[in-house]
Design an enzyme around this catalytic site. Structure first.
Site, PDB file in Angstrom:
ATOM      1  N   ASP A  98     -83.826 -46.973  26.692  1.00  0.00           N
ATOM      2  CA  ASP A  98     -83.215 -46.384  25.343  1.00  0.00           C
ATOM      3  C   ASP A  98     -83.831 -47.013  24.013  1.00  0.00           C
ATOM      4  OD1 ASP A  98     -82.028 -48.830  25.188  1.00  0.00           O
ATOM      5  OD2 ASP A  98     -79.784 -47.823  25.691  1.00  0.00           O
ATOM      6  N   ASN A 154     -79.902 -45.524  12.351  1.00  0.00           N
ATOM      7  CA  ASN A 154     -79.262 -44.441  11.814  1.00  0.00           C
ATOM      8  C   ASN A 154     -78.711 -44.972  10.629  1.00  0.00           C
ATOM      9  OD1 ASN A 154     -80.153 -42.130  13.319  1.00  0.00           O
ATOM     10  ND2 ASN A 154     -78.497 -42.507  14.962  1.00  0.00           N
ATOM     11  N   ASP A 170     -83.037 -38.509  14.261  1.00  0.00           N
ATOM     12  CA  ASP A 170     -83.453 -37.351  14.918  1.00  0.00           C
ATOM     13  C   ASP A 170     -84.972 -37.301  15.033  1.00  0.00           C
ATOM     14  OD1 ASP A 170     -80.900 -36.726  15.495  1.00  0.00           O
ATOM     15  OD2 ASP A 170     -80.779 -35.031  13.982  1.00  0.00           O
ATOM     16  N   GLU A 222     -79.580 -41.972  22.623  1.00  0.00           N
ATOM     17  CA  GLU A 222     -80.861 -42.515  22.259  1.00  0.00           C
ATOM     18  C   GLU A 222     -81.440 -42.882  23.688  1.00  0.00           C
ATOM     19  OE1 GLU A 222     -78.044 -45.963  21.444  1.00  0.00           O
ATOM     20  OE2 GLU A 222     -78.055 -43.663  21.450  1.00  0.00           O
TER      21      GLU A 222
END
Length: 342
Positions: free
Chosen positions: A188, A196, A205, A232
């Site tokens: 990940d 974010n 995104d 993620e």
């Protein structure tokens, strides 16, 4: 009102009757292919694929019943209407024609009114059949699109969790049967929440999409498979890949991510986006399950995070001479770019 044009294969050995019937069919706008024998007609049917056959029962050599049976064997799923012509007006001839694959019967001499009515009815049946085929094809295509979407992650275009689970189950069984190693990687994006929170979910995104493209680049073999496992986190399945190959893969992935240098404005690990990953490599036996593979890869991923992130750990499983499970942990540190045991 004139019916829609059809291509009609007319099979008649009497030249006068053939000429007259062909003229009548042409007058109503149809294209006429002519044959005088069953074998000549079969060759025309196979190359031209007409919409309709009108054929005499009595022909030189093989008769019309033989031709009808050959047509039915050759046409596959496509139905071609067959109208028999005969001077014999009795039930046995009609039954034999239907048994051979015919759809209708015309008694000589042929009435132009009856002929046109028969053609109109068959044209209507063909139209309904074509509409049904088109609707069936649309439904099949829609089902394929729906099936595809149910296995694809909308954001990244990678396989989704469902596709990942099914592929892992399939590859586990195949590697077990073929006695080949199987590698599973869970990885990940490090500190993705901070990514974010610092620049927004839209950029987040885009980050996942960029990482997805990099994962596709390193999954080069047709059997390699990468999916968005959730959030993620990504899952990578590498059939016929031993531990050394898995480590090479991890190094290549880390190098690619580092070279790409996607900015991470709030990462305590590096100025660019980094990955942490857990690897498990097995030689599957009857006791190996999908759940055990995922659990071990997840444990290795957790270890990579505890050790400082931006690295991959491998959780290897193999049997020793006493058939007890041995567990080994290996790490690939992206900064050092080498294999170290922990």
């Amino acid at each position: 009102m004139q019916d829609a044009s059809m291509t009609i294969l007319l099979v008649e050995h009497q030249q006068g009757a053939q000429t007259g019937l062909a003229r009548e069919l042409t007058r109503h706008g149809h294209t006429v292919l002519e044959a005088g024998t069953a074998r000549e007609a079969l060759a025309l049917f196979l190359t031209q694929r007409p919409d309709l056959l009108i054929l005499d029962v009595v022909l030189p050599g093989e008769d019309g019943y033989w031709l009808a049976r050959q047509v039915r064997d050759a046409e596959g799923s496509r139905w071609t209407p067959i109208i028999f012509l005969s001077a014999q007006d009795h039930e046995l001839s009609l039954w034999e024609g239907i048994e051979a694959g015919g759809d209708d019967y015309l008694i000589k001499p042929i009435s132009p009114v009856v002929l046109r009515a028969k053609l109109h009815a068959l044209r209507r049946l063909l139209n309904m059949r074509n509409q049904l085929i088109a609707a069936t094809e649309e439904l099949r295509a829609a089902n394929e699109r729906l099936s595809h979407l149910s296995f694809v992650d909308d954001l990244t275009g990678l396989g989704n969790r469902r596709a990942f689970n099914e592929r892992l189950h399939t590859q586990l069984g195949q590697c077990r049967r073929e006695h080949k190693p199987l590698t599973l990687i869970l990885c990940d994006v490090d500190h993705f929440k901070r990514f974010n929170d610092s620049i927004g979910h839209v950029e987040g995104d885009q980050c996942l999409q960029n990482i997805s493209r990099l994962l596709r680049l390193v999954c080069r073999r047709p059997t390699d498979f990468v999916a968005r496992y959730g959030g993620e986190e990504f899952g990578i399945i590498l059939p016929n890949t031993p531990k050394a190959g898995a480590m090479t893969f991890a190094r290549a992935l880390q190098s690619l991510v580092r070279t790409r240098g996607l900015p991470h404005p709030d990462s305590p690990v590096a100025e660019h986006v980094t990955l942490s990953g857990g690897i498990t490599t097995v030689m599957p036996d009857d006791d190996t399950t999908v759940q055990s593979l995922i659990m071990r890869a997840d444990e290795a991923l957790y270890t990579a995070k505890v050790q400082g992130r931006n690295r991959f750990f491998s959780f290897e499983m193999q049997l020793d001479t006493t058939e007890h499970l041995q567990q080994g942990l290996w790490a690939v540190n992206s900064g050092l770019g080498k294999l170290t045991e922990v």
